[in-house]
Enzyme design. Structure first.
Site, short mmCIF file in Angstrom:
data_model
loop_
_atom_site.label_atom_id
_atom_site.label_comp_id
_atom_site.label_asym_id
_atom_site.label_seq_id
_atom_site.Cartn_x
_atom_site.Cartn_y
_atom_site.Cartn_z
NE ARG A 172 5.10 -22.30 -35.79
CZ ARG A 172 5.34 -23.25 -36.68
NH1 ARG A 172 4.89 -24.49 -36.48
NH2 ARG A 172 6.06 -23.00 -37.76
CG ASP A 219 6.66 -44.94 -45.88
OD1 ASP A 219 7.62 -45.23 -45.14
OD2 ASP A 219 6.04 -43.87 -45.79
CB SER A 272 1.21 -27.72 -38.96
OG SER A 272 2.20 -26.75 -38.69
CB SER A 289 8.77 -27.57 -44.43
OG SER A 289 8.56 -27.14 -43.10
CG ASN A 290 6.45 -23.98 -41.35
OD1 ASN A 290 6.99 -23.56 -40.32
ND2 ASN A 290 5.88 -25.18 -41.40
CG HIS A 291 10.15 -25.72 -40.15
ND1 HIS A 291 10.08 -24.89 -39.05
CD2 HIS A 291 9.15 -26.63 -40.01
CE1 HIS A 291 9.09 -25.30 -38.27
NE2 HIS A 291 8.52 -26.35 -38.83
CE LYS A 326 10.78 -31.27 -45.98
NZ LYS A 326 10.20 -32.35 -46.82
N GLY A 355 8.05 -38.34 -49.00
CA GLY A 355 8.98 -39.18 -48.25
C GLY A 355 10.16 -38.39 -47.70
CE1 TYR A 358 11.49 -31.76 -42.51
CE2 TYR A 358 10.76 -29.64 -41.69
CZ TYR A 358 10.50 -30.80 -42.36
OH TYR A 358 9.26 -31.01 -42.90
#
Length: 274
Positions: free
Chosen positions: A182, A34, A171, A113-115, A146, A74, A142
């Site tokens: 949510r 990191d 999440s 991600s769900n996004h 993804k 990351g 974002y």
């Protein structure tokens, strides 16, 4: 018997911090990378702590040397400017995959991600939930990053034979309470996250897979069939927290209609809510 070496990028982040104690195993060394400070190895902990960025090809080449698998967590975990998102999340993922390829790493897990599908309707999957391989409908820069991560993973499998599993995480927090109502649908408990990653690490010859990363929540809107096919056996359910969450205001409008929730209406290029 040779130890298994697992590189975790973004190991000082929320998910990385939660996974560090949960992915410890006899015969396994965790290599933790990191840009942020992180604790050194505790007594008896088989860990190698590295400071470096996923955008740094030299740092990634060193980090990938001699590892058996990479868990790529990351990057920026929230909406940010297009320039930052492109640099860290998209170019950074390419840097990680290229370093893994050059080092001969056989398997990479990508934290999607769900996004990536944030503008898909929450009810469009029907009783079985939204399939894990639903085509992208990102809700933010974002989300675009993804979706691009997933595409890069597919490319590196098809071109170079690398096993790549992209996990569309809902999440992941200790509890769903920070997520409001949510969280009853999207929560991935830390223990289930570790179970999911272990399944991804041990599944024989998965090739390229796209799976959802959520717990077995009563109100989930996504399919777990694809993750279960890899051996994932979730044990947790956000419904345990329903009494505490149902008293909170219910989402309305786009936040209620779409998988991405409040990301679907938050300004592009600015830090978004959970």
């Amino acid at each position: 018997m040779t130890d298994q070496h697992i590189l975790i990028t973004g190991s000082a982040g929320i998910v990385g911090t939660l996974m560090r104690p949960r992915l410890r195993r006899p015969g396994r060394v965790l290599r933790l990378l990191d840009v942020a400070p992180q604790p050194g190895a505790a007594p008896g902990e088989a860990a190698e702590v590295l400071t470096g960025s996923v955008t740094d090809s030299h740092a990634m080449a060193a980090a990938c040397a001699g590892v058996d698998a990479v868990i790529h967590l990351g990057g920026l975990s929230r909406e940010s400017s297009w320039e930052s998102t492109l640099d860290v999340n998209i170019n950074g993922t390419h840097t990680v995959l290229e370093a893994a390829r050059e080092a001969g790493v056989g398997r990479v897990l990508l934290a999607s991600s769900n996004h990536a599908v944030g503008f898909r309707r929450s009810d469009e999957g029907g009783p079985g939930g939204l399939p894990a391989d639903s085509s992208p409908r990102p809700d933010t820069y974002y989300g675009v990053s993804k979706a691009t991560m997933e595409a890069l993973g597919s490319l590196y499998h098809s071109r170079f034979g690398m096993d790549v599993i992209a996990v569309r995480i809902g999440s992941c927090f200790e509890t769903p309470l920070p997520l409001g109502r949510r969280g009853l649908a999207t929560w991935l408990s830390p223990d289930d996250c570790a179970r999911l990653f272990e399944a991804c690490l041990s599944a024989p010859v998965p090739g390229y897979r796209l799976i959802w990363g959520v717990s077995d929540n009563t109100r989930r809107v996504c399919s777990l069939a694809e993750a279960r096919a890899l051996g994932y056996a979730p044990q947790d359910n956000a419904e345990t927290y329903a009494d505490q969450l149902l008293g909170l205001p219910a989402p309305t409008g786009a936040a209620a209609e779409y998988v991405g929730g409040p990301f679907c209406t938050a300004p592009l290029g600015e830090v978004n809510p959970l």
